[in-house]
Design an enzyme around this catalytic site. Structure first.
Site, PDB file in Angstrom:
ATOM      1  N   GLU A 395      -8.305  47.879 151.124  1.00  0.00           N
ATOM      2  CA  GLU A 395      -7.743  48.669 152.190  1.00  0.00           C
ATOM      3  C   GLU A 395      -8.591  48.410 153.579  1.00  0.00           C
ATOM      4  O   GLU A 395      -9.810  48.142 153.295  1.00  0.00           O
ATOM      5  CB  GLU A 395      -7.867  50.238 151.999  1.00  0.00           C
ATOM      6  CG  GLU A 395      -7.247  50.692 150.652  1.00  0.00           C
ATOM      7  CD  GLU A 395      -7.221  52.067 150.338  1.00  0.00           C
ATOM      8  OE1 GLU A 395      -8.081  52.759 151.064  1.00  0.00           O
ATOM      9  OE2 GLU A 395      -6.475  52.634 149.650  1.00  0.00           O
ATOM     10  N   GLU A 409     -12.211  49.637 151.886  1.00  0.00           N
ATOM     11  CA  GLU A 409     -12.593  49.946 150.408  1.00  0.00           C
ATOM     12  C   GLU A 409     -11.728  49.031 149.494  1.00  0.00           C
ATOM     13  O   GLU A 409     -10.457  48.582 149.963  1.00  0.00           O
ATOM     14  CB  GLU A 409     -12.598  51.414 150.049  1.00  0.00           C
ATOM     15  CG  GLU A 409     -11.067  51.988 149.927  1.00  0.00           C
ATOM     16  CD  GLU A 409     -11.100  53.370 149.654  1.00  0.00           C
ATOM     17  OE1 GLU A 409     -11.357  53.647 148.319  1.00  0.00           O
ATOM     18  OE2 GLU A 409     -11.353  54.183 150.542  1.00  0.00           O
ATOM     19  N   ASN A 411      -9.817  49.375 146.101  1.00  0.00           N
ATOM     20  CA  ASN A 411      -9.279  50.496 144.728  1.00  0.00           C
ATOM     21  C   ASN A 411      -9.262  49.546 143.699  1.00  0.00           C
ATOM     22  O   ASN A 411      -8.341  48.849 143.591  1.00  0.00           O
ATOM     23  CB  ASN A 411      -8.161  51.100 145.267  1.00  0.00           C
ATOM     24  CG  ASN A 411      -8.514  52.216 146.169  1.00  0.00           C
ATOM     25  OD1 ASN A 411      -9.518  53.090 145.982  1.00  0.00           O
ATOM     26  ND2 ASN A 411      -7.669  52.229 147.302  1.00  0.00           N
ATOM     27  N   ARG A 413      -7.748  49.492 141.079  1.00  0.00           N
ATOM     28  CA  ARG A 413      -6.619  50.207 140.111  1.00  0.00           C
ATOM     29  C   ARG A 413      -5.489  49.911 140.589  1.00  0.00           C
ATOM     30  O   ARG A 413      -5.171  49.635 141.784  1.00  0.00           O
ATOM     31  CB  ARG A 413      -7.182  51.749 140.133  1.00  0.00           C
ATOM     32  CG  ARG A 413      -7.126  52.593 141.369  1.00  0.00           C
ATOM     33  CD  ARG A 413      -7.414  53.883 141.221  1.00  0.00           C
ATOM     34  NE  ARG A 413      -7.620  54.604 142.450  1.00  0.00           N
ATOM     35  CZ  ARG A 413      -6.762  54.926 143.302  1.00  0.00           C
ATOM     36  NH1 ARG A 413      -5.617  54.614 143.302  1.00  0.00           N
ATOM     37  NH2 ARG A 413      -7.273  55.341 144.690  1.00  0.00           N
TER      38      ARG A 413
END
Length: 957
Positions: A395, A409, A411, A413
């Site tokens: 992101e 960040e 993620n 997942r």
């Protein structure tokens, strides 16, 4: 897949070249200039200079259109892994879904679709699902989809879906080969993959391994790694930290990590002042809108710090600069276990409220192609640097004016909005996750191969240089909308309760999925999101229009509030249409609504109206009030009658008041109090008037539908209404009218501080006896894993009625407030005058006007219904009785009455009676109509002739 078009070199090669995946196919023979060639031109490429062009064309066979390079099926998962897997290939045939709700539904559906395409058996992969008592009672969709259902403890997710020990034990007990955790719960807990790997035998985690998850899933750690690797990062409390990442353990040096961590409220304040307001206080292990607070002044830092700590207990905390007027862009990654990683385009998730995504779309169009290419390459490099495998999302914050991006960040997942990427790339991401976990290299995953312009199946020796191979262009544009159980007019406050109707109509341009159906419910421990809609189009505007229509047709009725109406208006605002949005856009709208102090959403409606050039037709508040009054009056009359009958059946003498035909209704909408009198004039009819005014009213006809709805006719216009909530002391009545939810307000009583949602009181921000200022938070309530502030609406002295930790139900009294200035409390304005409702009439006018029947037979029928209603005990006023008698006389003396009566019966009997009799009667009626067609013409209808005709026919039968 369509047949290869004439001249499609890739298509012909895929059908004729030798491959170890199947036998060599004979090259089709073609004739260049014959009718038969034209019929078979879709079978093969034609070389008009080939000596074969004069050879006879073989007959077309449907089976020959099936290419093993595109549609190959495998007998088993074992064969699939053997043929396509690399050195780390493993068979996965049984998966534990360590999640619930929409995540579990999406995973099972996607993988079953892939299993059918590849194996011809959608059950080739078996699913073990976890079910709490709350999910079982809610009739959750994913439970019905599972192959094995395992009961787990209820309550908050640390007892079930986030409990690593429980998940690992269930995986061992049921002999699964892998665990899929999706998003939320335990999906970012590196202890889960670590523990599964140590099992005997090892159980595969469908996601990254523990070390890279530990490094990148942690927001502090991933930011340190990113800035060490040279990825641009926004200002934060650890911006000077640099450290080397240990790929074996997934850890950074403890001293480096601690240097980027905030450990106290005092330290948070110091860091915030150094960085400069506004800032974001974030939990490193947070996500999904939890563990994050925006702070714009020093006095709010400590409260926000404590709230973040409470929402994600035990998580390290850090502070970063809030980048205003920026976009939230993210790159979808997919990496295999052999060091390859690709970017599957990305998404724009800038429409957020409280940093929780509301609308997602892709591909991102805000960033220029060069900048977006740099963002993708930086994301891929970061994934490769830490040995990342499986799906992930990087992101960024993107500053559109200066075209700069900053790492936010990673993620580790799958994201809830991943179907946006699926629609623009045609890559089935849950299935791709599973294949990566099986040890299939990216270059052998069929969807990835097709995305890079290759045949879906080519064999183990086929390779793709992803850095040098161009990705195919996106398939149009996709816009996604999250369907949540939240009250948008009350600051998106979560709600819970049952669902009576959920009706979504999929179209070729819009699809969606939900975690339940019309028999389900949203419980207090569930995530507020229970559905997701995705609309695609050739471009952004076409996708937006498709989504607007889908939202307007989506029908959700129950005890919950939803964001459907709100978002359908939101995406028709000019700012959204012109793509002039950023991460603070929606929050600014919400704040403007709150500052406006409007009741019942009046202010936000004004905002929508002023900022949109899209024309929308909507009923006015007067009509909503009348419909609401009719629904309440009808419901009250029906329940009273049932009580009366029940009492008689028990041998009791019921109260005569239960048969009252006059109901007084008070409703508050948009700061206006409607005091209405509903008079029942027949089994299905009411007259609605403003209380205290007897010379004006509107007639309404109401019929009950089989699903509990009300079909209401007012002034010749029909409306469908459902009473979704009768309201309580804290919240007013909610009603669905023609698909739009209308929320009436309760009586404004600032002395009683109540909650309108179920939850738990986690903290008293003000002590008993403290003085509270208007708008000041006095407590915090935990609702669906979110901490929500409770604010007083007037100034006064607070007296608590409950203790911290108390479980709360909607309407519960939390505290009382002794007002400083009771006389200054603004009350709702009582409506006076005539209602702006279609069909409103003055009783002194006599005739109802345009809604009165013009034909004498219809006038007679309506008049008799009214008189019969009066005789049956319904209220018939003197004026109404006089009107009825006048209408009766007018209809009975009208010479056209028998004509219309007979004509009506003939229309029914056409083709059912003797043709000669029918023609004679029709001719008689036509002659009489001609005779009386002149102005003032009066004649007596020859009824004797009609009787004679019927008698003759009866004698002849």
């Amino acid at each position: 897949s369509p047949l290869p078009a004439l001249g499609s070199h890739r298509s012909i090669c895929s059908c004729t070249e030798q491959s170890h995946l199947g036998p060599k196919l004979a090259k089709p023979k073609v004739r260049a200039h014959t009718t038969e060639h034209i019929r078979n031109k879709n079978m093969a490429e034609v070389d008009f200079h080939s000596p074969e062009e004069e050879k006879k064309v073989e007959p077309y066979s449907p089976s020959r259109s099936i290419s093993s390079n595109f549609h190959r099926r495998f007998d088993s998962v074992q064969e699939y892994v053997t043929v396509l897997g690399g050195s780390k290939g493993r068979v996965i045939e049984k998966v534990l879904i360590a999640n619930n709700g929409v995540a579990a539904v999406k995973a099972i559906r996607s993988i079953r679709k892939w299993a059918y395409d590849v194996f011809g058996d959608e059950r080739a992969i078996q699913f073990v699902v976890m079910a709490t008592p709350e999910d079982l009672r809610a009739n959750a969709e994913y439970i019905r989809m599972g192959d094995v259902i395992v009961d787990v403890p209820g309550g908050s997710n640390n007892h079930n879906y986030a409990n690593v020990t429980l998940i690992v034990e269930l995986a061992r007990l049921h002999g699964v080969h892998a665990v899929w955790a999706g998003w939320g719960h335990a999906s970012e807990n590196p202890t889960l993959p670590d523990t599964l790997e140590k099992s005997n035998p090892p159980i595969k985690f469908i996601g990254p391994a523990g070390p890279p998850m530990r490094a990148l899933g942690d927001k502090i750690g991933s930011t340190i790694i990113a800035q060490t690797a040279g990825v641009p990062c926004i200002a934060w409390n650890g911006e000077d930290v640099r450290a080397e990442y240990d790929r074996e353990t997934g850890c950074l040096p403890d001293s480096s990590y601690q240097a980027g961590t905030i450990t106290s409220a005092t330290e948070a304040l110091e860091a915030a002042i150094k960085i400069g307001f506004p800032i974001m206080i974030k939990a490193s292990e947070g996500g999904g809108g939890k563990g994050i607070r925006m702070v714009d002044s020093a006095e709010n830092v400590q409260t926000a710090y404590r709230q973040v700590c409470g929402e994600v207990p035990g998580s390290p905390i850090f502070i970063m600069k809030l980048s205003s007027r920026s976009r939230h862009l993210e790159v979808q990654l997919l990496a295999d276990e052999y060091g390859d990683a690709v970017a599957l385009n990305g998404r724009d998730c800038s429409v957020q409220r409280r940093h929780q995504k509301i609308i997602e779309e892709g591909p991102p169009v805000a960033a220029s192609p060069d900048v977006w290419d740099a963002m993708e390459k930086a994301a891929v490099a970061l994934a490769k640097a830490v040995g990342y495998a499986n799906a992930g999302t990087v992101e960024y914050l993107y500053s559109e004016p200066d075209q700069k991006f900053y790492f936010l960040e990673l993620n580790p997942r799958l994201q809830v909005e991943h179907p946006v990427t699926e629609m623009i790339t045609r890559v089935n991401l849950p299935a791709a996750q599973l294949q990566v976990a099986m040890g299939i290299p990216l270059c052998h995953i069929p969807d990835i191969r097709e995305l890079y312009g290759q045949n879906r199946f080519e064999g183990a020796e086929a390779k793709i240089d992803f850095a040098e191979t161009e990705r195919v262009k996106p398939f149009g544009h996709c816009i996604a909308v999250r369907i949540t159980a939240e009250n948008a007019e009350a600051g998106f406050k979560p709600t819970s309760g049952g669902i009576q109707e959920l009706n979504f109509r999929s179209t070729p341009s819009v699809w969606g999925y939900f975690s339940m159906d019309s028999s389900g419910s949203i419980h207090e421990f569930a995530d507020s999101q229970f559905g997701h809609l995705f609309a695609n189009g050739n471009d952004r505007e076409q996708a937006r229009r498709n989504m607007v229509l889908a939202l307007k047709e989506l029908s959700i009725r129950g005890d919950i509030s939803t964001t459907v109406d709100y978002i359908s208006h939101l995406i028709e605002l000019d700012d959204f249409i012109e793509n002039r949005i950023d991460t603070g856009w929606l929050d600014a709208l919400i704040k403007e609504n709150a500052d406006g102090g409007g009741k019942g959403g009046q202010k936000i409606e004004d905002i929508f109206r002023s900022r949109s050039t899209v024309k929308t037709k909507k009923l006015n508040n007067d009509t909503y009030a009348v419909i609401g009054a009719v629904v309440l009056a009808s419901d009250k009359c029906s329940s009273d009658e049932q009580q009366f009958v029940d009492a008689l059946q028990k041998g009791q003498l019921p109260s005569q008041s239960l048969l009252s035909v006059v109901q007084d209704v008070e409703l508050i909408l948009s700061g206006t109090k409607y005091k209405l009198k509903c008079t029942r004039t027949g089994p299905h009819t009411f007259e609605i008037a403003v209380a205290g005014v007897d010379d004006a009213c509107v007639e309404a006809n109401v019929r009950m539908l089989s699903d509990g709805g009300n079909l209401i006719d007012i002034g010749g216009k029909s409306h469908v209404a459902y009473l979704t909530s009768k309201g309580d002391a804290a919240s007013g009545m909610r009603i669905s009218i023609d698909g739009a939810t209308v929320a009436f307000s309760p009586d404004y009583d600032p002395t009683s501080l109540r909650t309108d949602v179920a939850g738990k009181l986690v903290k008293k921000l003000l002590p008993d006896g403290a003085h509270a200022k208007k708008g000041e938070p006095y407590g915090e309530i935990e609702v669906m894993k979110m901490f929500m502030p409770l604010k007083v609406e007037e100034s006064g002295v607070l007296t608590w009625c409950v203790n911290e930790g108390a479980a709360l139900a909607p309407g519960n009294l939390l505290a009382s407030l002794e007002l400083d200035n009771p006389e200054n409390v603004t009350a709702a304005i009582v409506f006076e005058g005539n209602l702006a409702v279609h069909g409103w009439r003055n009783a002194a006018m006599g005739s109802p006007g345009e809604n009165s029947p013009k034909r004498s037979n219809l006038l007679l029928r309506k008049t008799l219904e009214s008189l019969n209603g009066g005789m049956a005990g319904y209220l018939l006023s003197k004026d109404a009785l006089k009107q009825a008698m006048d209408a009766l006389q007018a209809a009975a003396t009208d010479s056209s009455l028998p004509v219309y009566e007979i004509d009506e019966q003939l229309s029914v009997l056409s083709g059912r009676i003797d043709a000669k009799l029918f023609d004679e009667l029709s001719s008689l009626i036509a002659e009489f109509k001609n005779l009386t067609s002149g102005i003032g013409s009066q004649a007596r209808f020859p009824a004797e002739k009609v009787v004679a005709m019927l008698s003759d026919q009866a004698d002849a039968i």
